[in-house]
Design a protein around this motif. Structure first.
Motif, PDB file in Angstrom:
ATOM      1  N   GLY A  76       0.825  -1.213   0.000  1.00  0.00           N
ATOM      2  CA  GLY A  76       0.000   0.000   0.000  1.00  0.00           C
ATOM      3  C   GLY A  76       0.854   1.255   0.000  1.00  0.00           C
ATOM      4  N   GLU A  77       0.156   2.378  -0.246  1.00  0.00           N
ATOM      5  CA  GLU A  77       0.883   3.639  -0.441  1.00  0.00           C
ATOM      6  C   GLU A  77       1.448   4.227   0.845  1.00  0.00           C
ATOM      7  N   GLU A  78       0.729   4.022   1.957  1.00  0.00           N
ATOM      8  CA  GLU A  78       1.262   4.555   3.230  1.00  0.00           C
ATOM      9  C   GLU A  78       2.609   3.902   3.540  1.00  0.00           C
ATOM     10  N   ASP A  79       2.632   2.619   3.284  1.00  0.00           N
ATOM     11  CA  ASP A  79       3.836   1.829   3.485  1.00  0.00           C
ATOM     12  C   ASP A  79       4.985   2.323   2.594  1.00  0.00           C
ATOM     13  N   LEU A  80       4.634   2.603   1.347  1.00  0.00           N
ATOM     14  CA  LEU A  80       5.620   3.101   0.379  1.00  0.00           C
ATOM     15  C   LEU A  80       6.203   4.425   0.867  1.00  0.00           C
ATOM     16  N   ILE A  81       5.313   5.324   1.281  1.00  0.00           N
ATOM     17  CA  ILE A  81       5.763   6.657   1.685  1.00  0.00           C
ATOM     18  C   ILE A  81       6.631   6.561   2.940  1.00  0.00           C
ATOM     19  N   CYS A  82       6.218   5.691   3.821  1.00  0.00           N
ATOM     20  CA  CYS A  82       7.001   5.466   5.044  1.00  0.00           C
ATOM     21  C   CYS A  82       8.423   5.012   4.695  1.00  0.00           C
ATOM     22  N   ALA A  83       8.512   4.082   3.765  1.00  0.00           N
ATOM     23  CA  ALA A  83       9.834   3.564   3.362  1.00  0.00           C
ATOM     24  C   ALA A  83      10.663   4.663   2.708  1.00  0.00           C
ATOM     25  N   LEU A  84      10.021   5.450   1.843  1.00  0.00           N
ATOM     26  CA  LEU A  84      10.777   6.508   1.153  1.00  0.00           C
ATOM     27  C   LEU A  84      11.220   7.591   2.133  1.00  0.00           C
ATOM     28  N   ARG A  85      10.342   7.881   3.107  1.00  0.00           N
ATOM     29  CA  ARG A  85      10.720   8.880   4.129  1.00  0.00           C
ATOM     30  C   ARG A  85      11.906   8.382   4.929  1.00  0.00           C
ATOM     31  N   ALA A  86      11.845   7.106   5.310  1.00  0.00           N
ATOM     32  CA  ALA A  86      12.936   6.540   6.110  1.00  0.00           C
ATOM     33  C   ALA A  86      14.241   6.593   5.323  1.00  0.00           C
ATOM     34  N   ALA A  87      14.174   6.211   4.047  1.00  0.00           N
ATOM     35  CA  ALA A  87      15.384   6.222   3.212  1.00  0.00           C
ATOM     36  C   ALA A  87      15.918   7.643   3.110  1.00  0.00           C
ATOM     37  N   LYS A  88      15.014   8.595   2.900  1.00  0.00           N
ATOM     38  CA  LYS A  88      15.436   9.997   2.736  1.00  0.00           C
ATOM     39  C   LYS A  88      16.115  10.500   4.005  1.00  0.00           C
ATOM     40  N   SER A  89      15.505  10.189   5.137  1.00  0.00           N
ATOM     41  CA  SER A  89      16.080  10.710   6.396  1.00  0.00           C
ATOM     42  C   SER A  89      17.445  10.080   6.681  1.00  0.00           C
ATOM     43  N   LEU A  90      17.685   8.917   6.089  1.00  0.00           N
ATOM     44  CA  LEU A  90      18.986   8.262   6.285  1.00  0.00           C
ATOM     45  C   LEU A  90      19.966   8.590   5.155  1.00  0.00           C
ATOM     46  N   GLY A  91      19.527   9.433   4.224  1.00  0.00           N
ATOM     47  CA  GLY A  91      20.391   9.820   3.100  1.00  0.00           C
ATOM     48  C   GLY A  91      20.632   8.670   2.136  1.00  0.00           C
ATOM     49  N   MET A  92      19.676   7.743   2.070  1.00  0.00           N
ATOM     50  CA  MET A  92      19.843   6.545   1.248  1.00  0.00           C
ATOM     51  C   MET A  92      19.136   6.740  -0.098  1.00  0.00           C
ATOM     52  N   PRO A  93      19.827   6.507  -1.231  1.00  0.00           N
ATOM     53  CA  PRO A  93      19.127   6.655  -2.511  1.00  0.00           C
ATOM     54  C   PRO A  93      18.032   5.601  -2.653  1.00  0.00           C
ATOM     55  N   ALA A  94      16.948   5.954  -3.334  1.00  0.00           N
ATOM     56  CA  ALA A  94      15.852   4.990  -3.536  1.00  0.00           C
ATOM     57  C   ALA A  94      15.597   4.821  -5.032  1.00  0.00           C
ATOM     58  N   THR A  95      15.446   3.586  -5.445  1.00  0.00           N
ATOM     59  CA  THR A  95      15.167   3.272  -6.857  1.00  0.00           C
ATOM     60  C   THR A  95      13.835   2.547  -6.927  1.00  0.00           C
ATOM     61  N   ILE A  96      12.999   2.973  -7.866  1.00  0.00           N
ATOM     62  CA  ILE A  96      11.697   2.310  -8.032  1.00  0.00           C
ATOM     63  C   ILE A  96      11.799   1.271  -9.148  1.00  0.00           C
TER      64      ILE A  96
END
Ligand SMILES: Cc1cc2nc3c(=O)[nH]c(=O)nc-3n(C[C@H](O)[C@H](O)[C@H](O)COP(=O)(O)OP(=O)(O)OC[C@H]3O[C@@H](n4cnc5c(N)ncnc54)[C@H](O)[C@@H]3O)c2cc1C
Length: 303
Positions: A43-63
């Motif tokens: 689900g989308e809440e889960d997706l956003i949570c993951a992307l927020r976590a990655a962003k706050s850790l300075g981790m690049p995210a690839t879709i």
């Protein structure tokens, strides 16, 4: 990443994050090294949570969508890879628009439209990606593209805010969308489709399906067309006339059936494919003075 940072990350996304998950099984090419971190949101809440976590850790995210238009590096992808494929959702019809979430397979959207005699998406038949991947690539065939009937696209901007972009405000071109530049994540879309004659819609889809079956390579893993067509001709025609059909590097081969397909004969590496692509580009350039550009997206480290 230290284990405490990993724990923080795991805690935030609440579900299992896979570490060093091999990506080859998630691609139609069956090629690619591991994702440093791999996540399939529910689900989308889960997706956003993951992307927020990655962003706050300075981790690049690839879709990653259904992985049917990508070549993933043998070294894999650093940071977080999020796979957006969801087969249990269905589009809905609301106020004359077909509303669909990005992770839904294109085939589900197409069947939904055909069951309701809605015309315009028939040319997307046999394209094995998701709605999100297709919008990102502006996928299509027979001179038609998915963008034609789009009303709007819902995105998560790079700063992780929600936005709706209307069709007329989005830059689309042949196998191009502005999403390839700006890093927005496509969440969903609305299509405006005309009512048509059901029998005609179904027979058009069937004709396109059989033409594709006859022309394309389905026997070995592949990623569809490797190069974009140059403005005035077909990449496959140039590749064939440059004598490249059957050329092989390692276990990667220019398809004997469709020259713009490279097939994985079994155990091909991304390096094999890239080297073979280089040979094809050079041969076509030497013969026709036309430089082919890749249609597939290269993900990960190819330096
Ligand atoms: C046998 C075969 C036949 C094919 N025939 C055709 C054809 O006729 N016409 C055609 O156009 N293509 C064709 N393709 C290529 C491919 O199926 C399409 O480009 C498809 O739309 C890719 O979707 P995907 O979900 O697999 O995306 P992926 O391959 O997973 O990703 C492609 C790109 O889109 C990005 N992406 C994916 N989802 C999102 C999202 N939600 N938000 C932001 N970015 C995203 C990824 O980061 C990546 O850069 C074919 C492929 C195969 C294997």
């Amino acid at each position: 990443m230290t284990s405490s940072v990993l724990d923080r990350f795991r805690g935030r996304v609440a579900q299992r994050v896979l570490v060093k998950e091999p990506l080859a099984p998630y691609t139609s090419f069956h090629i690619g090294g591991p994702a440093e971190y791999f996540y399939m949101p529910r689900g989308e809440e889960d997706l956003i949570c993951a992307l927020r976590a990655a962003k706050s850790l300075g981790m690049p995210a690839t879709i990653l969508g259904n992985g049917t238009n990508v070549l993933i590096s043998d070294r894999g992808i650093q940071g977080l890879v999020v796979r957006l494929v969801e087969t249990s959702l269905s589009p809905v019809l609301e106020n004359g628009l077909v509303l669909v979430r990005a992770p839904i397979p294109l085939s589900v959207l197409l069947n939904f439209a055909m069951e309701r005699d809605l015309a315009g998406l028939e040319y997307l038949v046999s394209i094995p990606g998701t709605v999100g991947g297709a919008i990102y690539m502006n996928a299509g065939s027979f001179s038609q593209a998915i963008s034609t009937h789009l009303a709007y696209v819902e995105v998560l901007e790079r700063d992780l805010t929600y936005a709706t972009r209307r069709h007329e405000d989005i830059d689309f071109d042949y196998r191009y969308s502005e999403f390839q530049e700006d890093g927005a994540v496509i969440l969903g879309a609305a299509f405006e489709l005309e009512h048509g004659d059901g029998a005609t819609i179904r027979s058009t889809a069937e004709r396109i399906r059989s033409e594709k079956r006859a022309k394309q390579s389905w026997e070995h893993p592949n990623a569809g067309s490797i190069f974009s067509n140059p403005p005035t001709t077909f990449a496959g025609k140039l590749i064939e006339e440059a004598g490249c059909k059957g050329l092989q590097v390692g276990q990667a081969q220019v398809s004997m059936k469709h020259a713009n397909f490279i097939v994985n004969l079994g155990g091909a590496t991304a390096q094999d494919v890239v080297q073979l692509m280089d040979v094809v580009v050079h041969r076509v350039y030497a013969r026709f003075n036309i430089r082919l550009s890749p249609e597939i997206r290269l993900l990960g480290d190819f330096s």
